[in-house]
Scaffold this active site. Structure first.
Site, PDB file in Angstrom:
ATOM      1  N   ARG A   1      71.863  89.689  18.121  1.00  0.00           N
ATOM      2  CA  ARG A   1      70.549  89.129  18.415  1.00  0.00           C
ATOM      3  C   ARG A   1      69.810  88.789  17.129  1.00  0.00           C
ATOM      4  NH1 ARG A   1      65.392  89.832  16.745  1.00  0.00           N
ATOM      5  NH2 ARG A   1      63.898  89.213  18.300  1.00  0.00           N
TER       6      ARG A   1
ATOM      7  N   HIS B   1      67.301  85.247  13.473  1.00  0.00           N
ATOM      8  CA  HIS B   1      66.783  85.161  12.105  1.00  0.00           C
ATOM      9  C   HIS B   1      67.630  84.294  11.183  1.00  0.00           C
ATOM     10  CE1 HIS B   1      63.679  88.023  13.012  1.00  0.00           C
ATOM     11  NE2 HIS B   1      64.578  88.858  13.492  1.00  0.00           N
TER      12      HIS B   1
END
Length: 123
Positions: free
Chosen positions: A74, A79
């Site tokens: 994730r 990011h």
């Protein structure tokens, strides 16, 4: 805690969506379908976010589930979205996510049978 059951349910539902999105989709079709990739990434983000809300005690009850790797996936797609390796995402989505759905659903049946029953009715 009932809230944790809801997070586990979210993991199951998101995993089911990933599997449905990729049913019959070849790696070549995956590479060419930006919208499908976006949809899968979103569901993987939901899975990772929900996994991060699961307590250490509950995680310890299912050590076969790679909780840390799920959260790491994730974080990677959120990011470092500019450097996502789509082959890795496809492999995770087609190989690991269906297994994760079964593992988390089994945990949900054990801890929160009423939530698991509602998910079973949606099948």
């Amino acid at each position: 805690m009932q809230r944790e059951g809801l997070y586990l349910g979210e993991i199951v539902e998101a995993a089911r969506r990933v599997t449905a999105y990729l049913e019959g989709v070849s790696p070549e079709a995956w590479d060419a379908d930006e919208m499908r990739r976006d949809a899968v990434i979103w569901q993987l983000s939901i899975i990772g976010e929900a996994a991060g809300a699961i307590s250490d005690e509950t995680r310890a009850m299912a050590p076969e589930i790679p909780w840390k790797l799920i959260r790491g996936m994730r974080n990677g797609v959120v990011h470092r979205y500019f450097s996502v390796d789509w082959k890795i995402v496809y492999n995770v989505a087609t190989k690991n996510v269906p297994e994760l759905e079964h593992q988390v659903h089994a945990l949900l049946r054990m801890l929160y049978p009423e939530i698991a029953a509602r998910l079973d009715q949606r099948d």
